[in-house]
Design a protein around this motif. Structure first.
Motif, short mmCIF file in Angstrom:
data_model
loop_
_atom_site.label_atom_id
_atom_site.label_comp_id
_atom_site.label_asym_id
_atom_site.label_seq_id
_atom_site.Cartn_x
_atom_site.Cartn_y
_atom_site.Cartn_z
N PHE A 30 0.88 -1.17 0.00
CA PHE A 30 0.00 0.00 0.00
C PHE A 30 0.91 1.22 0.00
O PHE A 30 1.80 1.32 0.84
CB PHE A 30 -0.88 0.01 1.25
CG PHE A 30 -1.79 1.19 1.31
CD1 PHE A 30 -3.08 1.12 0.78
CD2 PHE A 30 -1.35 2.39 1.83
CE1 PHE A 30 -3.92 2.22 0.80
CE2 PHE A 30 -2.19 3.51 1.85
CZ PHE A 30 -3.47 3.41 1.34
N CYS A 68 1.31 5.56 -0.21
CA CYS A 68 0.61 6.84 -0.18
C CYS A 68 1.60 7.98 -0.28
O CYS A 68 2.80 7.84 -0.01
CB CYS A 68 -0.28 6.95 1.06
SG CYS A 68 0.35 7.91 2.43
N GLU A 92 -1.65 -0.87 -4.13
CA GLU A 92 -2.71 0.13 -4.17
C GLU A 92 -2.07 1.45 -3.75
O GLU A 92 -1.27 1.47 -2.82
CB GLU A 92 -3.79 -0.27 -3.16
CG GLU A 92 -4.95 0.68 -3.13
CD GLU A 92 -5.91 0.36 -1.97
OE1 GLU A 92 -5.93 -0.78 -1.49
OE2 GLU A 92 -6.60 1.30 -1.55
N ARG A 150 -2.72 5.61 -2.77
CA ARG A 150 -3.73 6.59 -2.41
C ARG A 150 -3.07 7.94 -2.16
O ARG A 150 -1.96 7.99 -1.62
CB ARG A 150 -4.43 6.14 -1.13
CG ARG A 150 -5.84 6.60 -1.02
CD ARG A 150 -6.38 6.05 0.25
NE ARG A 150 -7.08 4.80 0.03
CZ ARG A 150 -8.32 4.60 0.45
NH1 ARG A 150 -8.98 5.54 1.07
NH2 ARG A 150 -8.91 3.43 0.26
N ASP A 199 -2.84 9.33 8.19
CA ASP A 199 -4.15 8.67 8.09
C ASP A 199 -4.04 7.19 7.69
O ASP A 199 -5.06 6.56 7.39
CB ASP A 199 -5.03 9.40 7.04
CG ASP A 199 -5.33 10.82 7.47
OD1 ASP A 199 -5.48 11.04 8.69
OD2 ASP A 199 -5.38 11.71 6.60
N TRP A 245 -6.94 3.63 6.48
CA TRP A 245 -7.03 2.91 5.20
C TRP A 245 -6.64 1.44 5.33
O TRP A 245 -7.01 0.61 4.50
CB TRP A 245 -6.09 3.54 4.17
CG TRP A 245 -6.33 4.99 3.91
CD1 TRP A 245 -7.55 5.60 3.79
CD2 TRP A 245 -5.34 6.02 3.76
NE1 TRP A 245 -7.37 6.94 3.56
CE2 TRP A 245 -6.03 7.24 3.53
CE3 TRP A 245 -3.94 6.04 3.77
CZ2 TRP A 245 -5.37 8.44 3.33
CZ3 TRP A 245 -3.29 7.24 3.57
CH2 TRP A 245 -4.00 8.43 3.36
N ILE A 246 -5.83 1.13 6.33
CA ILE A 246 -5.30 -0.23 6.46
C ILE A 246 -5.75 -0.78 7.82
O ILE A 246 -5.68 -0.08 8.83
CB ILE A 246 -3.75 -0.25 6.36
CG1 ILE A 246 -3.32 0.40 5.04
CG2 ILE A 246 -3.20 -1.64 6.49
CD1 ILE A 246 -1.82 0.53 4.87
#
Ligand SMILES: C[S@@+](CC[C@H](N)C(=O)[O-])C[C@H]1O[C@@H](n2cnc3c(N)ncnc32)[C@H](O)[C@@H]1O
Length: 300
Positions: free
Chosen positions: A42, A44, A66, A68, A74, A78-79
């Motif tokens: 993930f 970000c 993924e 974001r 934050d 999300w996880i």
């Protein structure tokens, strides 16, 4: 510090990782490579340009990541808790942000006095410089830049902006250079002022504290958190956070006195007692890495 990050996070087949500062995707690509064929990542970043660059860089790992856009503070929204085997925070500005004059991060390039990593936010460096009082500016330059001439610079800014508000990086850099000529130093005299403004505009210290808390939440037991810092303020935040996570007591209230301590199990342990610095070869190839420090914690 790619090799050091890989040796800290030990990506494994099928492992799950989070890169809170995906930038151009260099570290993320290495983690996906090392956790192949089915590791997941993930990523970000709050900078839209970084998101686009990372998506392009990671195209070959389609289906395994993924990305974001947002603040790594934050991450735990999300996880799911306990989901990750490793989390990376590679703090500060990217080379892309520094090199791109239009982003306004560099005192050596002319551009708008902007400095926002997330360009959706309202506060820019120009707004701060044009509206904060001299005392507030002096505090910012001293606290976040360690600038010894903070008061003199702040007073001059307040004076100058009466006739012409600050709009560009060069306007500010030239004023500081007039007040503090270089005298042979290779470091630009406005470097510390620019660093201080950038830290405040992007709430770097507040975001880091939230990001560290979030990382602990999303890590599974045995999972590791690697943080690369670029200045002593950030490093101190990581050190203090690590110390708190590693101790076997909680403090009731704000003051750590023996009578206010309550025994508890430590949440994390240091993987390496000391911070790791880049080797001479890396510093020679990338001089910006010279102030980097890597600290690593493991969740218990
Ligand atoms: C040093 S670069 C990361 C480089 C990346 N590790 C790579 O391999 O390309 C730092 C990145 O972190 C992002 N960043 C800094 N603070 C952030 C925050 N609080 N939330 C999300 N992204 C952040 C910046 O926008 C920048 O792209």
């Amino acid at each position: 510090m790619l090799a050091e990050v890989l040796s800290a996070l030990r990506p494994r087949t099928g492992g799950r990782y989070a890169d809170g500062t995906i930038g151009g995707g260099g570290h993320a690509a290495a983690m996906l490579q090392a956790s192949g064929p089915n590791g997941w990542l993930f990523g970000c970043d709050r900078d839209e340009a970084a998101i686009l660059a990372a998506q392009e860089r990671l195209a070959g790992f389609a289906g395994r990541f993924e990305i974001r856009r947002g603040n790594f503070g934050d991450l735990s929204g999300w996880i799911a808790p306990g989901h990750c085997d490793g989390v990376l925070l590679d703090l500060g500005v990217s080379s892309h942000q520094l090199d791109e004059a239009g982003r306004g991060f560099s005192c050596r390039k002319d551009g708008p006095l902007d400095m926002r990593q997330d360009q959706r936010q309202e506060l820019t460096a120009a707004h701060l410089v044009n509206t904060a009082g001299a005392e507030e500016l002096a505090r910012i330059f001293w606290e976040y830049g360690g600038e010894r001439d903070s008061r003199r610079f702040a007073r001059a800014i307040e004076q100058d902006r009466r006739s012409r508000p600050f709009a560009t990086t060069q306007q500010l850099a030239e004023l500081i250079e007039r007040l503090a000529p270089r005298q042979g130093s290779r470091t630009h005299p406005a470097t510390r002022v620019f660093q201080a403004l950038r830290i405040v505009v992007n709430d770097e210290i507040g975001s880091l504290r939230r990001g560290l808390e979030a990382a602990v939440r999303i890590l599974a037991p045995g999972g590791r958190l690697a943080v690369i810092t670029f200045h002593s303020l950030e490093d101190r935040v990581v050190k203090v956070f690590g110390r708190e996570q590693c101790r076997d007591y909680a403090v009731l209230g704000d003051v750590d006195l023996p009578e206010f301590r309550q025994p508890c199990r430590p949440a994390m342990e240091w993987v390496w007692r000391k911070a790791i610095q880049p080797g001479a070869e890396e510093v020679a190839a990338n001089p910006r890495s010279r102030s980097a420090q890597l600290r690593v914690l493991q969740k218990i």
